[in-house]
Design an enzyme around this catalytic site. Structure first.
Site, PDB file in Angstrom:
ATOM      1  N   CYS A   1       0.749  -1.217   0.029  1.00  0.00           N
ATOM      2  CA  CYS A   1      -0.297   0.009  -0.272  1.00  0.00           C
ATOM      3  C   CYS A   1       0.337   1.341   0.011  1.00  0.00           C
ATOM      4  O   CYS A   1       0.195   2.085  -0.271  1.00  0.00           O
ATOM      5  CB  CYS A   1      -0.763  -0.112   1.315  1.00  0.00           C
ATOM      6  SG  CYS A   1      -1.673  -1.258   1.204  1.00  0.00           S
TER       7      CYS A   1
ATOM      8  N   HIS B   1      -3.275   6.841   3.882  1.00  0.00           N
ATOM      9  CA  HIS B   1      -4.127   5.764   2.706  1.00  0.00           C
ATOM     10  C   HIS B   1      -5.494   5.056   3.981  1.00  0.00           C
ATOM     11  O   HIS B   1      -5.353   5.455   4.806  1.00  0.00           O
ATOM     12  CB  HIS B   1      -2.464   4.627   3.571  1.00  0.00           C
ATOM     13  CG  HIS B   1      -2.889   3.154   2.764  1.00  0.00           C
ATOM     14  ND1 HIS B   1      -3.868   2.710   1.119  1.00  0.00           N
ATOM     15  CD2 HIS B   1      -2.925   1.799   2.867  1.00  0.00           C
ATOM     16  CE1 HIS B   1      -4.052   1.341   1.326  1.00  0.00           C
ATOM     17  NE2 HIS B   1      -3.901   0.933   2.427  1.00  0.00           N
TER      18      HIS B   1
ATOM     19  N   ASN C   1      -9.819  -0.156   0.499  1.00  0.00           N
ATOM     20  CA  ASN C   1      -8.669  -0.249   0.350  1.00  0.00           C
ATOM     21  C   ASN C   1      -8.007  -0.440  -0.644  1.00  0.00           C
ATOM     22  O   ASN C   1      -8.430  -2.129  -1.280  1.00  0.00           O
ATOM     23  CB  ASN C   1      -7.930  -1.143   1.611  1.00  0.00           C
ATOM     24  CG  ASN C   1      -6.669  -1.118   2.247  1.00  0.00           C
ATOM     25  OD1 ASN C   1      -5.751  -0.606   0.490  1.00  0.00           O
ATOM     26  ND2 ASN C   1      -5.725  -1.539   2.436  1.00  0.00           N
TER      27      ASN C   1
HETATM   28  O1  UT7 Z   1      -3.449  -1.953   3.342  1.00  0.00           O
HETATM   29  C1  UT7 Z   1      -2.571  -1.976   4.533  1.00  0.00           C
HETATM   30  C2  UT7 Z   1      -2.831  -3.067   5.520  1.00  0.00           C
HETATM   31  N1  UT7 Z   1      -3.903  -3.264   6.192  1.00  0.00           N
HETATM   32  C3  UT7 Z   1      -4.231  -2.739   7.109  1.00  0.00           C
HETATM   33  O2  UT7 Z   1      -4.171  -1.900   7.483  1.00  0.00           O
HETATM   34  C4  UT7 Z   1      -5.598  -3.450   7.590  1.00  0.00           C
HETATM   35  C5  UT7 Z   1      -5.064  -3.993   9.258  1.00  0.00           C
HETATM   36  N2  UT7 Z   1      -6.339  -4.399   9.699  1.00  0.00           N
HETATM   37  C6  UT7 Z   1      -7.402  -4.034  10.293  1.00  0.00           C
HETATM   38  O3  UT7 Z   1      -7.841  -3.035   9.407  1.00  0.00           O
HETATM   39  C7  UT7 Z   1      -8.702  -4.710  11.251  1.00  0.00           C
HETATM   40  O4  UT7 Z   1      -7.791  -6.058  12.285  1.00  0.00           O
HETATM   41  C8  UT7 Z   1      -9.310  -5.595  10.024  1.00  0.00           C
HETATM   42  C9  UT7 Z   1     -10.431  -4.719   9.990  1.00  0.00           C
HETATM   43  C10 UT7 Z   1      -8.705  -6.682   9.041  1.00  0.00           C
HETATM   44  C11 UT7 Z   1     -10.194  -6.591  11.099  1.00  0.00           C
HETATM   45  O5  UT7 Z   1     -11.168  -5.740  12.320  1.00  0.00           O
HETATM   46  P1  UT7 Z   1     -10.749  -6.683  14.179  1.00  0.00           P
HETATM   47  O6  UT7 Z   1     -11.639  -5.523  14.589  1.00  0.00           O
HETATM   48  O7  UT7 Z   1      -9.405  -6.219  14.249  1.00  0.00           O
HETATM   49  O8  UT7 Z   1     -11.112  -7.396  13.844  1.00  0.00           O
HETATM   50  P2  UT7 Z   1     -10.969  -9.097  14.019  1.00  0.00           P
HETATM   51  O9  UT7 Z   1     -10.122  -9.299  13.549  1.00  0.00           O
HETATM   52  O10 UT7 Z   1     -10.307  -9.333  15.774  1.00  0.00           O
HETATM   53  O11 UT7 Z   1     -11.693 -10.007  14.407  1.00  0.00           O
HETATM   54  C12 UT7 Z   1     -12.648  -9.932  15.116  1.00  0.00           C
HETATM   55  C13 UT7 Z   1     -14.046 -10.571  14.942  1.00  0.00           C
HETATM   56  C14 UT7 Z   1     -13.956 -12.044  14.457  1.00  0.00           C
HETATM   57  O12 UT7 Z   1     -14.742 -12.879  14.706  1.00  0.00           O
HETATM   58  P3  UT7 Z   1     -14.288 -13.383  16.461  1.00  0.00           P
HETATM   59  O13 UT7 Z   1     -13.406 -14.623  16.203  1.00  0.00           O
HETATM   60  O14 UT7 Z   1     -14.196 -12.999  17.366  1.00  0.00           O
HETATM   61  O15 UT7 Z   1     -15.878 -14.696  16.751  1.00  0.00           O
HETATM   62  C15 UT7 Z   1     -13.632 -12.189  13.396  1.00  0.00           C
HETATM   63  O16 UT7 Z   1     -14.259 -13.689  12.414  1.00  0.00           O
HETATM   64  O17 UT7 Z   1     -14.846 -10.308  13.732  1.00  0.00           O
HETATM   65  C16 UT7 Z   1     -14.578 -11.587  13.282  1.00  0.00           C
HETATM   66  N3  UT7 Z   1     -15.223 -11.443  11.376  1.00  0.00           N
HETATM   67  C17 UT7 Z   1     -16.147 -10.505  10.653  1.00  0.00           C
HETATM   68  N4  UT7 Z   1     -17.405 -10.643  10.944  1.00  0.00           N
HETATM   69  C18 UT7 Z   1     -18.207 -10.256   9.922  1.00  0.00           C
HETATM   70  C19 UT7 Z   1     -13.440 -10.822  11.095  1.00  0.00           C
HETATM   71  N5  UT7 Z   1     -13.820 -10.012   9.510  1.00  0.00           N
HETATM   72  C20 UT7 Z   1     -15.354 -10.521   9.362  1.00  0.00           C
HETATM   73  C21 UT7 Z   1     -16.239 -10.210   7.971  1.00  0.00           C
HETATM   74  N6  UT7 Z   1     -17.564  -9.987   9.038  1.00  0.00           N
HETATM   75  N7  UT7 Z   1     -15.873  -9.375   7.055  1.00  0.00           N
END
Ligand code: UT7
Length: 325
Positions: free
Chosen positions: A112, A252, A282
Site C-alpha cells: 500500500c 492510506h 482499500n
Molecule cells: O492496507 C494496509 C494493511 N492493512 C491494514 O492496515 C488492515 C489492518 N487491519 C484491520 O483493518 C482490522 O484488523 C480488520 C478490519 C481486518 C479486522 O478488524 P478487527 O476489529 O481487528 O477484527 P478481528 O480480526 O479482531 O475479528 C473480530 C471478529 C472475529 O470473530 P470472533 O473470532 O471474535 O468470533 C472475526 O471472525 O470479527 C469477525 N470478522 C467478521 N465478522 C463479520 C472478521 N471479518 C468479518 C466480517 N464480517 N467481514
C-alpha cells in the site's frame, strides 16, 4: 531543484460492489463492515479488465491535465501488487497501451506504500537528471487476488488506479520531504504466499487458495497505527512543517479506525483529512493516487497548499511525504 506534480488522473471501474452484495457471498453484515472498517462499497474491475487497463485510463487523464505530449515522458513507474502478469512488468503494458515510444518502464512492489515509494524514486531520478518527465501510477485489481471465501479479508479491498506526471521545478513548490522504511521481519503478517519461487503454483496451492491475500488483521492494525503516525510526523519534521501548516492530509485508506487514530496522534483535524474509504475501500497502491486526484478535482487542494501523505502496507513498508502545490 525539486520534482513537482503537474497532472493527476484516476479511474474507478464501473461495477460497484456494496456491503449488501458481500452479505450474499460470505457470512458478514453491512453493520460489521461499516463499524469495523468504515467501508460501504468498492469498485470491482470488469471481466477482462487488467491492472494496466485501469492505469491507462488514469494516465491519459494525468497526461492531459499536465498539458504534455505522451512522448515527452521519459520514465514510467507502476506501483502494484496485482499486476497483469509476473512478467513483463505492468509498466511495459502501460507503455505499449498508451502508444508511447520505447522508454524505461518498470514495476515497484511496496504494498500500500507503493505509490509513495514511486514518487520518491521519481523525485530522486528527476533530481539526479536521469529523467525529466515521469509518469507514476498506483493501481490494483485486488478482486482477482482476494479469497472470496475469507470474510476476514475479502470485504476490505477494491480496484482502481491513480496516476501523476512529475517534472522538475525551480519554484518553491513540489515534493518538500519524504520518509520511507521497510521491515521484512514482519512480511508474513500480510502476504500472498504462492505463485513465486518460494511456493510455485501447483494444484495444491490453488486448492488451498494460497494465491490470495493472507492477513493477520489485528497484528497489521497495531503496526499500521504506529507507522502511519511516524511517517506523517517524520515527513512534516523533514519539511520543517508542523500540523498547523498542513492544509490537507491524505492517509492510506485501509481502515477508518487507523485513520482516526493517526490524525489524533499527529494532531491533524478531521476537516483537514481526506477520507474516501466508504466509497472505494482499500485499493492498496491505488489508494493514495486516487485520493490525491479526487481531492484536487474537488478543489480541496489550492495553489500553495501543503499536502501531507502517509501510507503503510505489506512488507511491511511505510512512507510519508510533504508536497507543496
Ligand atoms: O492496507 C494496509 C494493511 N492493512 C491494514 O492496515 C488492515 C489492518 N487491519 C484491520 O483493518 C482490522 O484488523 C480488520 C478490519 C481486518 C479486522 O478488524 P478487527 O476489529 O481487528 O477484527 P478481528 O480480526 O479482531 O475479528 C473480530 C471478529 C472475529 O470473530 P470472533 O473470532 O471474535 O468470533 C472475526 O471472525 O470479527 C469477525 N470478522 C467478521 N465478522 C463479520 C472478521 N471479518 C468479518 C466480517 N464480517 N467481514
Amino acid at each position: 531543484m525539486r520534482a513537482k506534480i503537474i497532472g493527476t488522473g484516476s479511474y474507478l471501474p464501473e461495477r460497484v460492489m456494496t456491503n449488501q452484495d458481500w452479505e450474499k457471498i460470505v457470512e458478514t453484515s453491512d453493520e460489521w463492515i461499516t463499524s469495523r472498517t468504515g467501508i460501504k462499497e468498492r469498485h470491482f474491475a470488469a471481466e477482462g479488465q487488467a491492472t494496466s487497463d485501469l492505469i491507462v485510463e488514469a494516465s491519459k487523464a494525468a497526461i492531459a491535465e499536465a498539458g504534455i505530449d505522451k512522448d515527452e515522458l521519459d520514465l514510467i513507474i507502476v506501483a502494484t501488487i496485482s499486476g497483469d502478469n509476473a512478467y513483463p512488468s505492468t509498466g511495459n503494458w502501460v507503455q505499449s497501451k498508451l502508444g508511447i515510444k520505447p522508454i524505461p518502464a518498470f514495476d515497484l512492489s511496496a504494498g500500500c506504500s507503493g505509490f509513495l515509494y514511486g514518487l520518491i524514486v521519481a523525485d530522486s531520478f528527476i533530481k539526479a537528471g536521469v529523467a525529466k518527465k515521469v509518469l507514476v501510477a498506483g493501481a490494483e485489481v485486488m478482486s482477482r487476488v482476494i479469497n472470496w471465501e475469507d470474510r476476514n479479508t475479502c470485504v476490505l479491498f477494491g480496484d482502481g488506479a491513480g496516476a501523476a506526471v512529475l517534472e522538475a521545478t525551480e519554484e518553491d513548490t513540489g515534493i518538500l520531504s519524504h520518509f520511507w522504511e521497510a521491515d521484512g521481519n514482519l512480511g508474513e503478517l500480510l502476504i500472498q504466499p504462492a505463485g513465486g519461487s518460494a511456493m510455485p503454483a501447483s494444484e495444491e496451492t490453488v486448492a488451498n487458495k494460497k494465491h490470495t491475500v493472507h492477513m493477520r488483521g489485528n497484528e497489521v492494525f497495531k503496526h499500521a497505527v504506529r507507522m502511519m503516525q511516524e511517517s506523517a510526523m517524520k515527513a512534516m519534521e523533514r519539511a520543517g512543517l508542523t500540523s498547523d501548516d498542513i492544509d490537507l492530509f491524505i492517509p492510506h485508506q485501509a481502515n477508518i479506525r487507523i485513520i482516526e487514530s493517526t490524525i489524533k496522534r499527529a494532531n491533524i483535524p478531521q476537516e483537514k483529512t481526506f477520507i474516501n474509504i466508504d466509497k472505494i475501500a482499500n485499493v492498496s497502491a491505488g489508494t493514495i493516487p486516487i485520493a490525491l486526484d479526487q481531492a484536487r478535482k474537488q478543489g480541496r487542494i489550492k495553489p500553495g497548499d501543503n499536502v501531507l501523505l502517509a501510507a503503510f502496507g505489506a512488507g511491511f513498508t511505510w512512507a510519508g511525504m510533504a508536497i507543496r502545490f
